[in-house]
Design an enzyme around this catalytic site. Structure first.
Site, PDB file in Angstrom:
ATOM      1  N   ASP A   1       0.833  -1.201   0.000  1.00 35.04           N
ATOM      2  CA  ASP A   1       0.000   0.000   0.000  1.00 35.04           C
ATOM      3  C   ASP A   1       0.865   1.248   0.000  1.00 35.04           C
ATOM      4  O   ASP A   1       0.491   2.294   0.527  1.00 35.04           O
ATOM      5  CB  ASP A   1      -0.945   0.007   1.207  1.00 35.04           C
ATOM      6  CG  ASP A   1      -0.188  -0.032   2.532  1.00 35.04           C
ATOM      7  OD1 ASP A   1       1.048  -0.249   2.493  1.00 35.04           O
ATOM      8  OD2 ASP A   1      -0.816   0.171   3.586  1.00 35.04           O
ATOM      9  N   GLU A   2       2.039   1.150  -0.643  1.00 37.69           N
ATOM     10  CA  GLU A   2       2.990   2.260  -0.688  1.00 37.69           C
ATOM     11  C   GLU A   2       3.152   2.766  -2.118  1.00 37.69           C
ATOM     12  O   GLU A   2       3.312   1.972  -3.057  1.00 37.69           O
ATOM     13  CB  GLU A   2       4.347   1.820  -0.150  1.00 37.69           C
ATOM     14  CG  GLU A   2       4.318   1.456   1.334  1.00 37.69           C
ATOM     15  CD  GLU A   2       5.644   0.962   1.836  1.00 37.69           C
ATOM     16  OE1 GLU A   2       5.910   1.083   3.049  1.00 37.69           O
ATOM     17  OE2 GLU A   2       6.437   0.439   1.015  1.00 37.69           O
TER      18      GLU A   2
END
Length: 377
Positions: A291-292
């Site tokens: 989720d980066e």
């Protein structure tokens, strides 16, 4: 003083044109002698004529009112008759059928009556019913009076006709083989082009997958590092700044655990779509982890511009997401580093932005922070 002599000449041209080429010239002297001697000379002349006609290599026939009056030996042999058998016979007996003769009449009559030479190729019939191809030359004896009859010169061209037909068949067969071969080559070429295109597409797909995230279609870390190096090189030449923003989604893991990976993947795709819509063409947005995300913003003139962009990202990603009947809420934590203020190479800029992102996490999440050397994670 010798007695006066009159010479009577008869000229028959094989082509009917009046040209000396191919003609038969019959000449005889007639002395003005007593009648008995003149008759003898006339008889001899006629015998000479007959000998010439009988030894001609072409068939010659005289007709009147579509009936044979006379023909030479070659003509009768050509059709399988004796010369005397054809005399008085209807000319139509040398044709395969009455219909064929009628067709020929319709073609020949206008040409003959106009005074032109008839020159045609026609299928003829022998006495035994067999057929052969014949070239026929014809002309009226007197173009002004068709009742005086016509002379026809015939040549058997069956062998030549068959050779021509065989040549045409061979040509047609060759053209067909060429067409078939051309079609085969075209199909083979089309298959080859399709295979080449498929290979190029496969290679392009491999290159794409090597440089892009499979889930979101965004550049992956490999392409991100390349784009970052390009941006830094341009900034060194032009004296600009480059901003790097490291984004981590807050509370993404609970969503993923509660609703499943499918919803989590759809949420990540929705985030990627929003990020794309916020950036300029020269900017790069990349997914570097679960989720980066990382943004590379070249051509930054003042540090404040980086903060303004981060605020837009924060507000856009904090809006609710409608995914398969679920309203989802997440916020981003954003860390910002600047070239050349915080670091002068790509690796250190990424590390600085990552540290700033953790600073945003510690300060309550859902905010953005500039890199601070005194506040390292």
């Amino acid at each position: 003083m010798p007695p006066a002599v009159a010479r009577q000449c008869h000229q028959i041209h094989a082509d009917g044109t009046g040209s000396p080429s191919g003609g038969l010239i019959l000449s005889a002297s007639i002395n003005h002698n007593p009648p008995s001697e003149g008759k003898l000379q006339l008889r001899d002349t006629l015998l000479e004529y007959q000998a010439i006609l009988d030894n001609a290599s072409l068939g010659i026939a005289f007709t009147r009112r579509r009936t044979f009056l006379h023909c030479n030996r070659r003509f009768s042999d050509m059709f399988g008759w004796e010369s005397n058998e054809l005399v008085g016979q209807a000319a139509g007996i040398t044709y395969p059928s009455q219909a064929a003769y009628d067709d020929w009449i319709r073609i020949a009559t206008p040409a003959l009556r106009s005074g032109q030479r008839l020159d045609t190729e026609v299928l003829m019939a022998r006495r035994d019913g067999s057929t052969f191809w014949c070239r026929m030359l014809g002309r009226l004896v007197d173009p002004g009076d068709s009742s005086k009859g016509a002379i026809f010169i015939t040549e058997d061209i069956t062998d030549r006709k068959h050779a021509q037909e065989a040549l045409l068949r061979a040509r047609d067969e060759l053209e067909l083989r060429v067409q078939e071969r051309t079609a085969e080559l075209a199909m083979a070429n089309a298959r080859l082009q399709a295979e080449i295109q498929e290979r190029l597409q496969a290679e392009e797909q491999i290159r794409y997958l090597a440089n892009h995230d499979a889930l979101t279609g965004l550049p992956n870390r490999r392409l991100l590092e390349d784009r970052l190096e390009q941006a830094l090189e341009m900034a060194r030449r032009n004296g600009h700044q480059v901003a790097v923003q490291f984004i981590d989604l807050d509370c993404f893991k609970p969503v993923n655990d509660r609703l499943g990976h499918r919803i989590g993947d759809l949420l990540l795709q929705a985030v990627a779509l929003r990020l794309r819509g916020l950036l300029r063409a020269v900017d790069t947005v990349s997914r570097v982890g679960g989720d980066e995300f990382v943004l590379v913003l070249p051509e930054i003139h003042v540090a404040k511009a980086a903060g303004d962009i981060a605020q837009k990202v924060l507000e856009a990603l904090s809006q609710p997401y409608q995914i398969e009947g679920h309203e989802l809420h997440i916020t981003p934590s954003i860390g910002i580093s600047l070239y050349p203020h915080d670091a002068e190479n790509g690796e250190r800029l990424l590390t600085a932005a990552d540290n700033a992102m953790y600073l945003a996490k510690r300060r309550g999440r859902g905010n953005w922070q500039l890199f601070d050397t005194g506040a390292r994670a």
